[in-house]
Design a protein around this motif. Sequence first.
Motif, mmCIF file in Angstrom:
data_model
loop_
_atom_site.group_PDB
_atom_site.id
_atom_site.type_symbol
_atom_site.label_atom_id
_atom_site.label_comp_id
_atom_site.label_asym_id
_atom_site.label_seq_id
_atom_site.Cartn_x
_atom_site.Cartn_y
_atom_site.Cartn_z
ATOM 1 N N VAL A 1 -37.595 2.740 20.998
ATOM 2 C CA VAL A 1 -37.725 1.364 21.477
ATOM 3 C C VAL A 1 -36.461 0.567 21.157
ATOM 4 O O VAL A 1 -35.605 1.014 20.386
ATOM 5 C CB VAL A 1 -38.962 0.678 20.845
ATOM 6 N N THR A 2 -36.379 -0.614 21.712
ATOM 7 C CA THR A 2 -35.166 -1.441 21.617
ATOM 8 C C THR A 2 -34.675 -1.645 20.185
ATOM 9 O O THR A 2 -33.501 -1.413 19.880
ATOM 10 C CB THR A 2 -35.425 -2.813 22.263
ATOM 11 N N ALA A 3 -35.565 -2.112 19.310
ATOM 12 C CA ALA A 3 -35.155 -2.455 17.950
ATOM 13 C C ALA A 3 -34.656 -1.248 17.176
ATOM 14 O O ALA A 3 -33.893 -1.390 16.213
ATOM 15 C CB ALA A 3 -36.316 -3.103 17.199
ATOM 16 N N VAL A 4 -35.058 -0.053 17.595
ATOM 17 C CA VAL A 4 -34.639 1.177 16.916
ATOM 18 C C VAL A 4 -33.327 1.712 17.482
ATOM 19 O O VAL A 4 -32.427 2.115 16.731
ATOM 20 C CB VAL A 4 -35.745 2.251 17.004
ATOM 21 N N ILE A 5 -33.192 1.716 18.805
ATOM 22 C CA ILE A 5 -32.018 2.391 19.381
ATOM 23 C C ILE A 5 -30.753 1.538 19.399
ATOM 24 O O ILE A 5 -29.650 2.087 19.419
ATOM 25 C CB ILE A 5 -32.297 2.932 20.797
ATOM 26 N N LEU A 6 -30.874 0.214 19.389
ATOM 27 C CA LEU A 6 -29.650 -0.589 19.456
ATOM 28 C C LEU A 6 -28.746 -0.375 18.236
ATOM 29 O O LEU A 6 -27.518 -0.251 18.397
ATOM 30 C CB LEU A 6 -29.984 -2.067 19.641
ATOM 31 N N PRO A 7 -29.266 -0.299 17.016
ATOM 32 C CA PRO A 7 -28.383 0.039 15.890
ATOM 33 C C PRO A 7 -27.768 1.434 16.022
ATOM 34 O O PRO A 7 -26.628 1.659 15.598
ATOM 35 C CB PRO A 7 -29.326 -0.040 14.679
ATOM 36 N N VAL A 8 -28.510 2.373 16.625
ATOM 37 C CA VAL A 8 -27.956 3.709 16.859
ATOM 38 C C VAL A 8 -26.809 3.625 17.864
ATOM 39 O O VAL A 8 -25.749 4.244 17.684
ATOM 40 C CB VAL A 8 -29.042 4.671 17.382
ATOM 41 N N LEU A 9 -27.022 2.865 18.922
ATOM 42 C CA LEU A 9 -25.980 2.675 19.930
ATOM 43 C C LEU A 9 -24.718 2.093 19.296
ATOM 44 O O LEU A 9 -23.598 2.535 19.600
ATOM 45 C CB LEU A 9 -26.494 1.746 21.032
ATOM 46 N N ILE B 1 -33.971 -2.811 27.159
ATOM 47 C CA ILE B 1 -33.090 -3.751 26.455
ATOM 48 C C ILE B 1 -32.725 -4.908 27.373
ATOM 49 O O ILE B 1 -32.408 -4.709 28.547
ATOM 50 C CB ILE B 1 -31.810 -3.041 25.992
ATOM 51 N N ASN B 2 -32.747 -6.135 26.832
ATOM 52 C CA ASN B 2 -32.290 -7.269 27.624
ATOM 53 C C ASN B 2 -31.085 -7.930 26.945
ATOM 54 O O ASN B 2 -30.765 -7.629 25.790
ATOM 55 C CB ASN B 2 -33.435 -8.260 27.872
ATOM 56 N N PRO B 3 -30.376 -8.812 27.636
ATOM 57 C CA PRO B 3 -29.152 -9.391 27.080
ATOM 58 C C PRO B 3 -29.347 -10.138 25.768
ATOM 59 O O PRO B 3 -28.474 -10.084 24.890
ATOM 60 C CB PRO B 3 -28.687 -10.339 28.193
ATOM 61 N N ASP C 1 -28.347 -10.344 19.953
ATOM 62 C CA ASP C 1 -28.920 -10.610 18.635
ATOM 63 C C ASP C 1 -28.778 -9.416 17.691
ATOM 64 O O ASP C 1 -28.514 -9.595 16.496
ATOM 65 C CB ASP C 1 -30.405 -10.975 18.765
ATOM 66 N N ILE C 2 -28.972 -8.204 18.207
ATOM 67 C CA ILE C 2 -28.984 -7.024 17.346
ATOM 68 C C ILE C 2 -27.596 -6.421 17.187
ATOM 69 O O ILE C 2 -27.228 -5.959 16.098
ATOM 70 C CB ILE C 2 -29.974 -5.974 17.892
ATOM 71 N N LEU C 3 -26.791 -6.446 18.243
ATOM 72 C CA LEU C 3 -25.476 -5.797 18.192
ATOM 73 C C LEU C 3 -24.378 -6.707 17.672
ATOM 74 O O LEU C 3 -23.323 -6.228 17.249
ATOM 75 C CB LEU C 3 -25.098 -5.279 19.584
ATOM 76 N N GLY C 4 -24.584 -8.012 17.744
ATOM 77 C CA GLY C 4 -23.593 -8.936 17.213
ATOM 78 C C GLY C 4 -22.482 -9.261 18.196
ATOM 79 O O GLY C 4 -22.612 -9.071 19.412
ATOM 80 N N GLU D 1 -34.724 -17.628 27.286
ATOM 81 C CA GLU D 1 -34.481 -16.230 26.961
ATOM 82 C C GLU D 1 -34.758 -15.370 28.177
ATOM 83 O O GLU D 1 -35.488 -15.760 29.087
ATOM 84 C CB GLU D 1 -35.343 -15.774 25.775
ATOM 85 N N TYR D 2 -34.163 -14.192 28.170
ATOM 86 C CA TYR D 2 -34.268 -13.259 29.293
ATOM 87 C C TYR D 2 -35.639 -12.584 29.266
ATOM 88 O O TYR D 2 -36.024 -11.992 28.257
ATOM 89 C CB TYR D 2 -33.165 -12.223 29.165
ATOM 90 N N PRO D 3 -36.407 -12.617 30.359
ATOM 91 C CA PRO D 3 -37.741 -12.019 30.347
ATOM 92 C C PRO D 3 -37.708 -10.498 30.490
ATOM 93 O O PRO D 3 -37.077 -9.963 31.400
ATOM 94 C CB PRO D 3 -38.420 -12.662 31.562
ATOM 95 N N GLN D 4 -38.379 -9.803 29.595
ATOM 96 C CA GLN D 4 -38.505 -8.357 29.693
ATOM 97 C C GLN D 4 -39.518 -7.991 30.778
ATOM 98 O O GLN D 4 -40.276 -8.830 31.248
ATOM 99 C CB GLN D 4 -38.974 -7.788 28.353
#
Length: 412
Positions: free
Chosen positions: A235-243, A261-263, A268-271, A310-313
């Motif tokens: 899921v998003t919160a898990v894979i973005l730090p991996v990316l 994933i949305n913008p 927020d997660i990638l900085g 915010e961007y709608p999922q």
Amino acid sequence: MRSRTAAALTASAVLISTAACGSGGGSGDDTTVKIGAILSMSGIYSTLGAPQKKALQMGVEDLSKQGFTVAGKKRTMAISYADDKSDAATTGVTQLRELVQAKKLPVIAYGLGSDTYVPQLKRKPVAMLNLIDSVYPSILRLSPHFWRVRGDSPTYVPGCFYYAKRQLGIKSVSVITAKGEGYGEGLTQLVNKFAPAEGIKVAASTQFPVGSTDYSNAIRTAVAAKPDAVYLSSVTAVILPVLKQLRQSGYTGPVIHSAGINPNQAKDILGAQFNSIMKDNYDCAGTLPTTSDNPAAKSFAAAYQARYNEYPQDLTMWAHDFPFIVAAAMAKAGTTTDSAKIEKALAEIPIPSGTVSGWIAGDGKLFTERMARTASEVTTWCSNKQTLASAMTFDVNNGTVVQPNLKKDVCS
């Protein structure tokens, strides 16, 4: 895309009544329809639960404008919200007991944790409509009281590799999976099936423990296989730090996932470096309201963005439509309290008017074998606009991509 049918609900003006998180909800009179929602509004899955609640609130408000009648009586709708704190096994089960046994609510919307609710449903059956969980194998196998308002993973994962082969020239892929996270593990099973079906070799398949913050071992294994692309399973919160760590390792090739994933989440997660990290990213999931060809979905997306900034999922469309689905089933069943009759009616209703998701009807019905679904989509990241764009919409029939619509000049 297959033709869609719609059925109009009986229209009558109603007043809106919404309930605060965990409250009983409603005005106390017998015209107020009371239903429940168990969402992950805090914890690791709050990126899912919080927007679901916002969209549910919009759906109730829109339903009030359209109106609905059950057994000849005008009705209002109130939702009692409960936070499972991203812990369905304990907090979620407790909340389900409260909503069903104490508050006696006839229909429940929920997000995650299907397997943990099965024992409770055996003791006290109630219709539970899932707003997000497309995990493979399907949650519908767990209980006859589970319904899903979105397609499952096999309705979109094949599109990843159809697109990757034809548009990106991908011949091999490495897979990185979050071990212990059910959605990601299911995705990897599907990748191992559908990538080879397109002639794409799985060059390496590696894992990291869910909850980990160091993915270097998995990344080294994946990159060492020299794949044409890397698929991230979770899921998003898990894979973005991996990316982020994958890019920091020096890998610059295509990255594919099915996380939605949305913008806003990317930033927020990638900085600060989110735009460069997201370059050459491709997401395969349900159609997004912002990129959908459906005018109702686009209108909803604009309203959501204006209201919440915010961007709608994709999940926001399905959450918005939940009150309309329940209202249609109650009208069909002629009751607002008998869960068994309402659940039976769910199998019989056509696509309700007022919904925005752009459902694909099966034999004129919203649900086919307790699953409602929309078209699927491949989106790509557009660095020039720092946002997503639709690259391909498609449907899947028995594992085969059908009706693909490849977009031209995607980021122009």
